[in-house]
Design a protein around this motif. Structure first.
Motif, PDB file in Angstrom:
ATOM      1  N   GLU A 112       1.303 -21.293 -61.550  1.00 14.03           N
ATOM      2  CA  GLU A 112       2.374 -22.287 -61.607  1.00 14.03           C
ATOM      3  C   GLU A 112       3.748 -21.598 -61.556  1.00 14.03           C
ATOM      4  OE1 GLU A 112       3.661 -25.200 -65.088  1.00 14.03           O
ATOM      5  OE2 GLU A 112       1.632 -25.643 -64.369  1.00 14.03           O
ATOM      6  N   LEU A 113       3.904 -20.524 -62.310  1.00 11.64           N
ATOM      7  CA  LEU A 113       5.162 -19.769 -62.291  1.00 11.64           C
ATOM      8  C   LEU A 113       5.451 -19.229 -60.891  1.00 11.64           C
ATOM      9  CD1 LEU A 113       5.021 -17.757 -65.642  1.00 11.64           C
ATOM     10  CD2 LEU A 113       6.677 -19.513 -65.033  1.00 11.64           C
ATOM     11  N   HIS A 114       4.415 -18.655 -60.263  1.00 13.35           N
ATOM     12  CA  HIS A 114       4.599 -18.141 -58.893  1.00 13.35           C
ATOM     13  C   HIS A 114       5.069 -19.261 -57.973  1.00 13.35           C
ATOM     14  CE1 HIS A 114       3.187 -13.999 -59.051  1.00 13.35           C
ATOM     15  NE2 HIS A 114       2.118 -14.374 -59.740  1.00 13.35           N
ATOM     16  N   ASN A 115       4.399 -20.405 -58.011  1.00 15.95           N
ATOM     17  CA  ASN A 115       4.743 -21.503 -57.103  1.00 15.95           C
ATOM     18  C   ASN A 115       6.064 -22.176 -57.434  1.00 15.95           C
ATOM     19  OD1 ASN A 115       2.845 -21.577 -54.981  1.00 15.95           O
ATOM     20  ND2 ASN A 115       1.289 -22.246 -56.422  1.00 15.95           N
ATOM     21  N   ASN A 116       6.573 -21.951 -58.640  1.00 15.86           N
ATOM     22  CA  ASN A 116       7.906 -22.451 -59.006  1.00 15.86           C
ATOM     23  C   ASN A 116       9.001 -21.428 -58.738  1.00 15.86           C
ATOM     24  OD1 ASN A 116       7.058 -24.988 -59.855  1.00 15.86           O
ATOM     25  ND2 ASN A 116       6.615 -24.287 -61.913  1.00 15.86           N
ATOM     26  N   GLY A 117       8.631 -20.313 -58.090  1.00 18.03           N
ATOM     27  CA  GLY A 117       9.607 -19.278 -57.759  1.00 18.03           C
ATOM     28  C   GLY A 117      10.004 -18.401 -58.929  1.00 18.03           C
ATOM     29  N   LYS A 118       9.232 -18.447 -60.012  1.00 18.63           N
ATOM     30  CA  LYS A 118       9.563 -17.664 -61.201  1.00 18.63           C
ATOM     31  C   LYS A 118       8.537 -16.566 -61.468  1.00 18.63           C
ATOM     32  CE  LYS A 118      12.002 -21.525 -63.164  1.00 18.63           C
ATOM     33  NZ  LYS A 118      11.984 -22.610 -64.106  1.00 18.63           N
ATOM     34  N   GLY A 119       7.682 -16.298 -60.490  1.00 21.40           N
ATOM     35  CA  GLY A 119       6.687 -15.231 -60.617  1.00 21.40           C
ATOM     36  C   GLY A 119       7.256 -13.936 -60.080  1.00 21.40           C
ATOM     37  N   ALA A 120       6.423 -13.168 -59.447  1.00 19.67           N
ATOM     38  CA  ALA A 120       6.834 -11.877 -58.893  1.00 19.67           C
ATOM     39  C   ALA A 120       7.848 -12.064 -57.770  1.00 19.67           C
ATOM     40  CB  ALA A 120       5.611 -11.141 -58.365  1.00 19.67           C
ATOM     41  N   LYS A 121       8.743 -11.119 -57.650  1.00 22.94           N
ATOM     42  CA  LYS A 121       9.763 -11.152 -56.599  1.00 22.94           C
ATOM     43  C   LYS A 121       9.108 -11.250 -55.207  1.00 22.94           C
ATOM     44  CE  LYS A 121      13.824  -8.630 -55.073  1.00 22.94           C
ATOM     45  NZ  LYS A 121      14.619  -7.409 -55.234  1.00 22.94           N
ATOM     46  N   TYR A 122       7.973 -10.562 -55.037  1.00 20.57           N
ATOM     47  CA  TYR A 122       7.278 -10.552 -53.754  1.00 20.57           C
ATOM     48  C   TYR A 122       6.894 -11.955 -53.305  1.00 20.57           C
ATOM     49  CZ  TYR A 122       3.959  -9.465 -50.083  1.00 20.57           C
ATOM     50  OH  TYR A 122       3.310  -9.406 -48.869  1.00 20.57           O
ATOM     51  N   THR A 123       6.442 -12.788 -54.236  1.00 18.54           N
ATOM     52  CA  THR A 123       5.935 -14.108 -53.851  1.00 18.54           C
ATOM     53  C   THR A 123       7.040 -15.145 -53.664  1.00 18.54           C
ATOM     54  OG1 THR A 123       5.554 -14.764 -56.162  1.00 18.54           O
ATOM     55  CG2 THR A 123       3.712 -13.737 -54.984  1.00 18.54           C
ATOM     56  N   ARG A 124       8.222 -14.898 -54.182  1.00 16.44           N
ATOM     57  CA  ARG A 124       9.299 -15.908 -54.143  1.00 16.44           C
ATOM     58  C   ARG A 124       9.658 -16.401 -52.752  1.00 16.44           C
ATOM     59  NH1 ARG A 124      12.887 -12.813 -58.489  1.00 16.44           N
ATOM     60  NH2 ARG A 124      11.415 -13.084 -60.192  1.00 16.44           N
ATOM     61  N   ASP A 125       9.634 -15.504 -51.780  1.00 17.56           N
ATOM     62  CA  ASP A 125       9.972 -15.886 -50.403  1.00 17.56           C
ATOM     63  C   ASP A 125       8.737 -16.235 -49.574  1.00 17.56           C
ATOM     64  OD1 ASP A 125      12.677 -15.434 -50.871  1.00 17.56           O
ATOM     65  OD2 ASP A 125      12.517 -13.319 -50.311  1.00 17.56           O
ATOM     66  N   ARG A 126       7.579 -16.295 -50.236  1.00 19.04           N
ATOM     67  CA  ARG A 126       6.329 -16.531 -49.514  1.00 19.04           C
ATOM     68  C   ARG A 126       5.554 -17.717 -50.093  1.00 19.04           C
ATOM     69  NH1 ARG A 126       7.569 -11.146 -49.678  1.00 19.04           N
ATOM     70  NH2 ARG A 126       7.154  -9.959 -47.791  1.00 19.04           N
ATOM     71  N   LEU A 127       6.269 -18.700 -50.580  1.00 17.95           N
ATOM     72  CA  LEU A 127       5.650 -19.857 -51.239  1.00 17.95           C
ATOM     73  C   LEU A 127       5.247 -20.915 -50.213  1.00 17.95           C
ATOM     74  CD1 LEU A 127       8.099 -20.222 -54.242  1.00 17.95           C
ATOM     75  CD2 LEU A 127       5.856 -19.140 -54.218  1.00 17.95           C
ATOM     76  N   PRO A 128       4.229 -21.704 -50.521  1.00 11.61           N
ATOM     77  CA  PRO A 128       3.423 -21.682 -51.739  1.00 11.61           C
ATOM     78  C   PRO A 128       2.354 -20.600 -51.671  1.00 11.61           C
ATOM     79  CG  PRO A 128       2.642 -23.431 -50.331  1.00 11.61           C
ATOM     80  CD  PRO A 128       3.842 -22.801 -49.635  1.00 11.61           C
ATOM     81  N   VAL A 129       1.803 -20.264 -52.840  1.00  6.25           N
ATOM     82  CA  VAL A 129       0.697 -19.318 -52.918  1.00  6.25           C
ATOM     83  C   VAL A 129      -0.536 -20.066 -53.395  1.00  6.25           C
ATOM     84  CG1 VAL A 129       2.189 -17.338 -53.388  1.00  6.25           C
ATOM     85  CG2 VAL A 129       1.233 -18.623 -55.301  1.00  6.25           C
ATOM     86  N   LYS A 130      -1.711 -19.524 -53.047  1.00  6.97           N
ATOM     87  CA  LYS A 130      -2.945 -20.142 -53.558  1.00  6.97           C
ATOM     88  C   LYS A 130      -3.875 -19.039 -54.051  1.00  6.97           C
ATOM     89  CE  LYS A 130      -5.836 -20.480 -49.450  1.00  6.97           C
ATOM     90  NZ  LYS A 130      -6.615 -21.305 -48.574  1.00  6.97           N
ATOM     91  N   LEU A 131      -4.599 -19.347 -55.094  1.00  2.22           N
ATOM     92  CA  LEU A 131      -5.546 -18.410 -55.687  1.00  2.22           C
ATOM     93  C   LEU A 131      -6.753 -18.269 -54.770  1.00  2.22           C
ATOM     94  CD1 LEU A 131      -6.329 -16.742 -58.233  1.00  2.22           C
ATOM     95  CD2 LEU A 131      -7.500 -18.793 -59.035  1.00  2.22           C
ATOM     96  N   VAL A 132      -7.090 -17.025 -54.397  1.00  2.00           N
ATOM     97  CA  VAL A 132      -8.243 -16.801 -53.524  1.00  2.00           C
ATOM     98  C   VAL A 132      -9.290 -15.903 -54.175  1.00  2.00           C
ATOM     99  CG1 VAL A 132      -7.051 -17.263 -51.345  1.00  2.00           C
ATOM    100  CG2 VAL A 132      -7.050 -14.935 -52.281  1.00  2.00           C
ATOM    101  N   TRP A 133      -8.951 -15.264 -55.300  1.00  2.00           N
ATOM    102  CA  TRP A 133      -9.902 -14.408 -56.018  1.00  2.00           C
ATOM    103  C   TRP A 133      -9.424 -14.235 -57.443  1.00  2.00           C
ATOM    104  CZ3 TRP A 133      -9.860  -9.913 -58.825  1.00  2.00           C
ATOM    105  CH2 TRP A 133     -11.081  -9.278 -59.037  1.00  2.00           C
ATOM    106  N   SER A 134     -10.361 -14.224 -58.391  1.00  2.00           N
ATOM    107  CA  SER A 134     -10.009 -13.903 -59.782  1.00  2.00           C
ATOM    108  C   SER A 134     -11.241 -13.416 -60.524  1.00  2.00           C
ATOM    109  CB  SER A 134      -9.416 -15.109 -60.506  1.00  2.00           C
ATOM    110  OG  SER A 134     -10.389 -16.087 -60.724  1.00  2.00           O
TER     111      SER A 134
END
Length: 95
Positions: A35-57
């Protein structure tokens, strides 16, 4: 100062970004972290590459093991990460 908890639930995860790249991280709360990643508050890397989706955990009980697995995954090639994701998808669909 709050003591850092080294045991409990820790998740290592791979996100697929909107541009097709992968991001790997670890967290004690995977739902909140995505949720933080998709709100632009996660890692700097993901901020310009939204949205993100979980593919492995994968869940770990020890912080140290989760961090070690994250480092290991970050050294994998893209093809190796894709293999890991494919295996994960097959096993999660079977359950």
């Amino acid at each position: 100062m709050k003591k850092f908890k080294r045991y409990g639930k820790y998740y290592v995860y791979i996100l697929e970004c909107q541009d097709g790249t992968y991001y790997t991280g670890y967290t004690p709360d995977i739902k909140k972290r995505i949720e933080l990643h998709n709100n632009g508050k996660g890692a700097k890397y993901t901020r310009d590459r939204l949205p993100v989706k979980l593919v492995w955990s994968k869940e770990y009980k020890h912080f140290k093991r989760a961090v070690a697995k994250e480092r290991e995954i970050k050294t994998l090639t893209r093809a190796e990460k894709q293999d890991l994701i494919r295996i994960y998808e097959r096993t999660t669909k079977a359950n």
